[in-house]
Design a protein around this motif. Structure first.
Motif, PDB file in Angstrom:
ATOM      1  N   VAL A   1      -1.412  20.005  -6.572  1.00  0.00           N
ATOM      2  CA  VAL A   1      -2.048  20.831  -5.551  1.00  0.00           C
ATOM      3  C   VAL A   1      -1.205  22.071  -5.268  1.00  0.00           C
ATOM      4  CG1 VAL A   1      -2.833  20.904  -3.157  1.00  0.00           C
ATOM      5  CG2 VAL A   1      -3.259  18.881  -4.532  1.00  0.00           C
ATOM      6  N   ALA A   2       0.106  21.910  -5.265  1.00  0.00           N
ATOM      7  CA  ALA A   2       0.985  23.064  -5.044  1.00  0.00           C
ATOM      8  C   ALA A   2       0.768  24.099  -6.149  1.00  0.00           C
ATOM      9  CB  ALA A   2       2.440  22.610  -5.013  1.00  0.00           C
TER      10      ALA A   2
ATOM     11  N   ALA B   1       0.840  -1.212   0.000  1.00  0.00           N
ATOM     12  CA  ALA B   1       0.000   0.000   0.000  1.00  0.00           C
ATOM     13  C   ALA B   1       0.867   1.250   0.000  1.00  0.00           C
ATOM     14  CB  ALA B   1      -0.922  -0.014   1.214  1.00  0.00           C
ATOM     15  N   TYR B   2       1.967   1.237   0.746  1.00  0.00           N
ATOM     16  CA  TYR B   2       2.879   2.389   0.780  1.00  0.00           C
ATOM     17  C   TYR B   2       3.429   2.655  -0.622  1.00  0.00           C
ATOM     18  CZ  TYR B   2       3.013   2.189   5.914  1.00  0.00           C
ATOM     19  OH  TYR B   2       2.703   2.203   7.236  1.00  0.00           O
ATOM     20  N   SER B   3       3.797   1.598  -1.305  1.00  0.00           N
ATOM     21  CA  SER B   3       4.387   1.756  -2.632  1.00  0.00           C
ATOM     22  C   SER B   3       3.381   2.364  -3.605  1.00  0.00           C
ATOM     23  CB  SER B   3       4.860   0.396  -3.131  1.00  0.00           C
ATOM     24  OG  SER B   3       5.356   0.497  -4.432  1.00  0.00           O
ATOM     25  N   ARG B   4       2.134   1.851  -3.571  1.00  0.00           N
ATOM     26  CA  ARG B   4       1.119   2.363  -4.501  1.00  0.00           C
ATOM     27  C   ARG B   4       0.774   3.811  -4.170  1.00  0.00           C
ATOM     28  NH1 ARG B   4      -2.460  -3.109  -4.026  1.00  0.00           N
ATOM     29  NH2 ARG B   4      -1.160  -4.388  -5.387  1.00  0.00           N
ATOM     30  N   ALA B   5       0.678   4.109  -2.870  1.00  0.00           N
ATOM     31  CA  ALA B   5       0.314   5.472  -2.470  1.00  0.00           C
ATOM     32  C   ALA B   5       1.406   6.464  -2.848  1.00  0.00           C
ATOM     33  CB  ALA B   5       0.057   5.519  -0.973  1.00  0.00           C
ATOM     34  N   SER B   6       2.663   6.027  -2.807  1.00  0.00           N
ATOM     35  CA  SER B   6       3.758   6.955  -3.103  1.00  0.00           C
ATOM     36  C   SER B   6       3.636   7.488  -4.524  1.00  0.00           C
ATOM     37  CB  SER B   6       5.108   6.278  -2.876  1.00  0.00           C
ATOM     38  OG  SER B   6       5.389   5.368  -3.905  1.00  0.00           O
ATOM     39  N   ALA B   7       3.214   6.633  -5.458  1.00  0.00           N
ATOM     40  CA  ALA B   7       3.064   7.069  -6.847  1.00  0.00           C
ATOM     41  C   ALA B   7       1.991   8.159  -6.946  1.00  0.00           C
ATOM     42  CB  ALA B   7       2.705   5.880  -7.735  1.00  0.00           C
ATOM     43  N   CYS B   8       0.893   7.991  -6.188  1.00  0.00           N
ATOM     44  CA  CYS B   8      -0.178   8.999  -6.206  1.00  0.00           C
ATOM     45  C   CYS B   8       0.310  10.308  -5.608  1.00  0.00           C
ATOM     46  CB  CYS B   8      -1.390   8.506  -5.409  1.00  0.00           C
ATOM     47  SG  CYS B   8      -2.167   7.074  -6.136  1.00  0.00           S
ATOM     48  N   LEU B   9       1.093  10.228  -4.529  1.00  0.00           N
ATOM     49  CA  LEU B   9       1.556  11.446  -3.864  1.00  0.00           C
ATOM     50  C   LEU B   9       2.509  12.239  -4.760  1.00  0.00           C
ATOM     51  CD1 LEU B   9       2.118  10.282  -0.177  1.00  0.00           C
ATOM     52  CD2 LEU B   9       0.195  11.499  -1.144  1.00  0.00           C
TER      53      LEU B   9
ATOM     54  N   CYS C   1       5.382  18.563   1.211  1.00  0.00           N
ATOM     55  CA  CYS C   1       5.185  17.492   2.201  1.00  0.00           C
ATOM     56  C   CYS C   1       4.653  16.209   1.565  1.00  0.00           C
ATOM     57  CB  CYS C   1       4.258  17.958   3.317  1.00  0.00           C
ATOM     58  SG  CYS C   1       4.985  19.267   4.301  1.00  0.00           S
ATOM     59  N   LEU C   2       3.739  16.362   0.605  1.00  0.00           N
ATOM     60  CA  LEU C   2       3.218  15.145  -0.028  1.00  0.00           C
ATOM     61  C   LEU C   2       4.296  14.441  -0.846  1.00  0.00           C
ATOM     62  CD1 LEU C   2      -0.408  16.150  -1.091  1.00  0.00           C
ATOM     63  CD2 LEU C   2       0.341  14.845   0.889  1.00  0.00           C
ATOM     64  N   VAL C   3       5.139  15.224  -1.521  1.00  0.00           N
ATOM     65  CA  VAL C   3       6.224  14.593  -2.278  1.00  0.00           C
ATOM     66  C   VAL C   3       7.215  13.924  -1.320  1.00  0.00           C
ATOM     67  CG1 VAL C   3       8.208  15.031  -3.772  1.00  0.00           C
ATOM     68  CG2 VAL C   3       6.004  16.056  -4.306  1.00  0.00           C
ATOM     69  N   LEU C   4       7.531  14.612  -0.214  1.00  0.00           N
ATOM     70  CA  LEU C   4       8.431  14.001   0.775  1.00  0.00           C
ATOM     71  C   LEU C   4       7.814  12.739   1.359  1.00  0.00           C
ATOM     72  CD1 LEU C   4       9.825  17.112   2.699  1.00  0.00           C
ATOM     73  CD2 LEU C   4      11.082  15.547   1.209  1.00  0.00           C
ATOM     74  N   ALA C   5       6.502  12.817   1.651  1.00  0.00           N
ATOM     75  CA  ALA C   5       5.815  11.624   2.161  1.00  0.00           C
ATOM     76  C   ALA C   5       5.861  10.505   1.124  1.00  0.00           C
ATOM     77  CB  ALA C   5       4.371  11.967   2.507  1.00  0.00           C
ATOM     78  N   GLY C   6       5.711  10.885  -0.150  1.00  0.00           N
ATOM     79  CA  GLY C   6       5.795   9.890  -1.221  1.00  0.00           C
ATOM     80  C   GLY C   6       7.152   9.216  -1.273  1.00  0.00           C
ATOM     81  N   LEU C   7       8.208  10.025  -1.083  1.00  0.00           N
ATOM     82  CA  LEU C   7       9.563   9.441  -1.065  1.00  0.00           C
ATOM     83  C   LEU C   7       9.720   8.478   0.108  1.00  0.00           C
ATOM     84  CD1 LEU C   7      11.779  12.545  -1.902  1.00  0.00           C
ATOM     85  CD2 LEU C   7      11.615  10.438  -3.230  1.00  0.00           C
ATOM     86  N   GLY C   8       9.204   8.903   1.267  1.00  0.00           N
ATOM     87  CA  GLY C   8       9.283   8.038   2.453  1.00  0.00           C
ATOM     88  C   GLY C   8       8.525   6.744   2.256  1.00  0.00           C
ATOM     89  N   LEU C   9       7.329   6.849   1.684  1.00  0.00           N
ATOM     90  CA  LEU C   9       6.523   5.647   1.460  1.00  0.00           C
ATOM     91  C   LEU C   9       7.181   4.733   0.435  1.00  0.00           C
ATOM     92  CD1 LEU C   9       2.883   7.096   1.405  1.00  0.00           C
ATOM     93  CD2 LEU C   9       3.964   5.767   3.208  1.00  0.00           C
ATOM     94  N   LYS C  10       7.825   5.334  -0.555  1.00  0.00           N
ATOM     95  CA  LYS C  10       8.499   4.511  -1.579  1.00  0.00           C
ATOM     96  C   LYS C  10       9.619   3.689  -0.951  1.00  0.00           C
ATOM     97  CE  LYS C  10      10.535   4.881  -6.173  1.00  0.00           C
ATOM     98  NZ  LYS C  10       9.680   3.850  -6.757  1.00  0.00           N
TER      99      LYS C  10
END
Lengths: 102, 137
Positions: free
Chosen positions: B39-40, B24-32, B123-132
């Motif tokens: 959004v930015a 789930a983390y991997s799939r969500a990271s692509a969306c983020l 933050c969402l991109v950073l969160a995406g990197l973390g989730l990846k």
């Protein structure tokens, strides 16, 4: 029903349980798999070799940038063997417990 | 034998849960990675053109300050709830985003949309990197 002697071992059972969650085109990276199954590098490597020898997992080694990466995914045979072993374990629970036996 | 079977099945369930979280983390990271910059960009447009052109609603929370913060925090709510099933990182991201949006309301003043854009974008991109990093490949 008989247990699968390859998958019955606890680390290999955890490896197959983790890989069975993946969809067809998904892989699990070695270090992530190591964290999920809570094994050491050497132990996981040895168990993956055993599973690969039986044709239960596919192992791919590649470079991401300059860093080597090993990733793993289950084969069709591996999924079938794992499903059969889980069925065996569930069947054991259907047998009524006998007094004095575990 | 029965106890061993129970222990093995319990072990399998625990491993499946940990793996589902990684996937789930991997799939969500692509969306983020996709959602964050969009959004930015929308927030920056809202800041630059406070007349609120209709298309900006597609990209980012717009309108009155309170409404913008309301929508921004509402969009974080699914992450907080998803964390209950998919892994705690989702909840942490959602709560952090909510906190930053409230911070924007109280402290950003006229730069509210820039603050929200930074929150959602960076933050969402950073969160995406973390989730990846945590996810399956």
């Amino acid at each position: 029903m008989e247990p699968n002697e390859i998958i019955h071992q606890s680390t290999r059972l955890r490896v197959m349980a983790a890989l069975d969650i993946l969809e067809g085109d998904e892989w699990l990276e070695f270090t992530r798999l190591r964290a999920i199954v809570r094994a050491t590098d050497g132990s996981l490597g040895a168990h993956l070799e055993t599973l690969a020898r039986e044709g239960y997992v596919a192992i791919e080694k590649l470079f991401v940038g300059r860093k080597p990466q090993t990733r793993v995914r289950p084969t069709g045979a591996g999924r079938q063997a794992f499903a059969a072993h889980v069925s065996y374990l569930r069947a054991l629970l259907d047998v009524p417990p006998q007094p004095g036996k575990g | 034998m029965r106890d061993q079977a129970v222990a093995s099945l319990t072990d399998i369930a625990a491993v499946e849960q940990r793996t589902q979280a990684a996937v789930a983390y991997s799939r969500a990271s692509a969306c983020l990675f996709l959602w964050g910059p969009l959004v930015a960009a929308g927030s920056m447009l809202n800041q630059a053109f406070p007349g609120q052109p209709p298309w900006s609603y597609l990209l980012a929370p717009a309108g009155h300050d309170r409404i913008a913060v309301f929508w921004a925090t509402l969009m974080m709510m699914p992450y907080v709830i998803a964390g209950l099933w998919l892994g705690p990182i989702f909840s942490i991201c959602g709560l952090a985003g909510t906190g930053l949006c409230f911070g924007a309301f109280f402290f950003a003043g006229t730069w509210l949309h820039v603050w929200i854009g930074a929150t959602y974008g960076a933050c969402l991109v950073l969160a995406g990197l973390g989730l990846k990093r945590l996810g399956a490949s």
